[in-house]
Write an enzyme that holds these catalytic residues in place. Structure first.
Site, PDB file in Angstrom:
ATOM      1  CG  HIS A  23      65.292  26.694  41.787  1.00 21.25           C
ATOM      2  ND1 HIS A  23      64.957  26.394  43.097  1.00 21.25           N
ATOM      3  CD2 HIS A  23      65.715  27.990  41.803  1.00 21.25           C
ATOM      4  CE1 HIS A  23      65.175  27.445  43.864  1.00 21.25           C
ATOM      5  NE2 HIS A  23      65.628  28.430  43.104  1.00 21.25           N
TER       6      HIS A  23
ATOM      7  CG  ASP B  20      65.871  30.990  45.619  1.00 24.92           C
ATOM      8  OD1 ASP B  20      66.391  29.877  45.386  1.00 24.92           O
ATOM      9  OD2 ASP B  20      66.533  31.985  45.947  1.00 24.92           O
TER      10      ASP B  20
END
Length: 320
Positions: free
Chosen positions: A297, A115
Site C-alpha cells: 500500500h 490513499d
C-alpha cells in the site's frame, strides 16, 4: 533544511515548513524548487500520514524542474485541527488546495495523491476542474458515486466492523485507541512484505493498534517513523479520522458534479496492496494510464525510485 531521519545510511533532508493561511485554516507547507515557478506540482498525503511521506519524491521532482508543494492537510502535523466534523468534508479539503494555489498565484497545477490524498485529488478535479491540469494518484482509484450513500452501502456489504463504517457509527472509539497506542499503531501499520493473514474478528485497525508484534518489514527507519509518531502524539487522531466521517456528506456534495474526469491521469497501483482496483476506471477517467509496481500500500515509500521514474516519465510524455 530540516534533517528528519536516516534512510539507507544517508540523512533524509526535508525542507523547513512555512505556515500558510488559507480557507480559514493554517496549513504547514513544505516546498522545493520555487525557482521553477510556473511548473507547480502538489503532493497530497493519505491517512494516517504526513507530508514527510513524500520525502523521496520532493527532491526528485524539484531536480526535474518542478515547483513542489507538499502540505500537511488540515488535521495533520502543525496544520490547523478544526473541532467540527463537517470541517473535514470534501468542500473544505479541496477548498484548502484551491486556496493554496491562489496563495502561490497559480491558475492550475498537477496534483498527486496517495490513499485519502488520492480521494481528495479525485474530488478536487470534480469540483474544481479548471484548477487541475493533470492527475496522478497512487493506490486509491476513482470512487464511483453510486445510488446510495457510501457508508450505508459499505455497512450492508462489509458489516459494522469495516473501518469506514466503524469510524462513522462508533465515533471516538477508534480515535481513543489510536491515541493511547500511537507509536505502536503507526509502527504496526507502516509495514511492507506483510504475509497474508486470515481476517480476525473485530475492527482491523483497532486490532492493529493493540498488536504487540508487527508483521512484515518496516517501511521507515525508526527515526523516520518518529517524525510521523511525534506529529500524531501532538495532534491526536480525531482530526484525521474525521475525513472518514464525511463520506456520506461528500456523496451528497458531489451530486451535481460532472462525474467524468477529463484531464490526463496516471494511476499507480501496488500489486500487493489490499485496496481494490477499479474495474470501471476508464468509464470515469477516460484519459488514464495505469501502471503497477511490485509493492504493497505504501507505494511511494516502498518503491521510491520506481515511483519517481514512473511519475517523471509520464509527466515528460504528457508534455511532449
Amino acid at each position: 533544511m530540516a534533517s528528519f531521519g536516516r534512510h539507507d545510511s544517508e540523512m533524509t533532508i526535508f525542507p523547513e515548513p512555512t505556515l500558510v493561511s488559507v480557507n480559514g485554516v493554517e496549513l504547514e507547507v513544505f516546498e522545493a524548487g520555487r525557482q521553477h515557478a510556473g511548473r507547480p506540482i502538489v503532493l497530497c498525503h493519505g491517512w494516517p500520514e504526513h507530508a514527510f511521506t513524500w520525502r523521496h519524491q520532493l527532491p526528485a521532482l524539484a531536480a526535474a524542474g518542478y515547483h513542489v508543494i507538499v502540505p500537511n492537510q488540515r488535521g495533520y502535523g502543525n496544520s490547523s485541527v478544526p473541532a467540527a466534523v463537517t470541517d473535514y468534508d470534501i468542500e473544505h479539503l479541496t477548498g484548502d488546495l484551491v486556496a493554496l494555489l491562489d496563495h502561490y498565484e497559480y491558475e492550475d497545477a498537477t496534483f498527486v495523491g496517495h490513499d485519502w490524498g488520492a480521494m481528495v485529488v479525485w474530488g478536487l478535479t470534480l469540483l474544481h476542474p479548471n484548477r487541475v491540469n493533470r492527475v496522478i494518484n497512487l493506490s486509491v482509484p476513482y470512487f464511483e458515486r453510486g445510488e446510495r450513500p457510501w457508508i450505508e452501502f459499505m455497512a450492508d456489504v462489509f458489516g459494522d466492523d469495516n473501518y469506514f463504517v466503524h469510524f462513522n457509527r462508533r465515533p471516538g472509539v477508534a480515535d481513543a485507541v489510536f491515541d493511547e497506542n500511537a507509536a505502536q499503531f503507526l509502527r504496526n501499520l507502516f509495514r511492507k512484505d506483510v504475509p497474508p493473514q486470515e481476517p480476525e474478528p473485530g475492527m482491523a485497525f483497532i486490532n492493529l493498534a493493540r498488536a504487540e508484534k508487527p508483521l512484515g518489514e518496516p517501511v521507515m527507519s525508526d527515526s523516520e517513523l518518529a517524525v510521523v509518531v511525534t506529529a500524531f502524539e501532538s495532534t491526536g487522531f480525531t482530526g484525521s479520522v474525521n475525513w472518514y466521517r464525511n463520506l456520506d456528506r461528500n456523496w451528497h456534495l458531489l451530486a451535481k458534479a460532472d462525474p467524468v474526469i477529463r484531464q490526463p491521469a496516471l494511476m499507480i497501483y501496488g500489486d500487493r496492496d489490499v485496496v481494490a482496483r477499479s474495474e470501471r476506471l476508464t468509464d470515469f477517467v477516460p484519459n488514464v494510464e495505469v501502471i503497477s509496481l511490485d509493492c504493497g500500500h505504501w507505494i511511494q515509500q516502498e518503491k521510491p525510485e520506481e515511483t519517481n521514474q514512473a511519475i517523471l516519465k509520464w509527466l515528460e510524455a504528457d508534455r511532449s
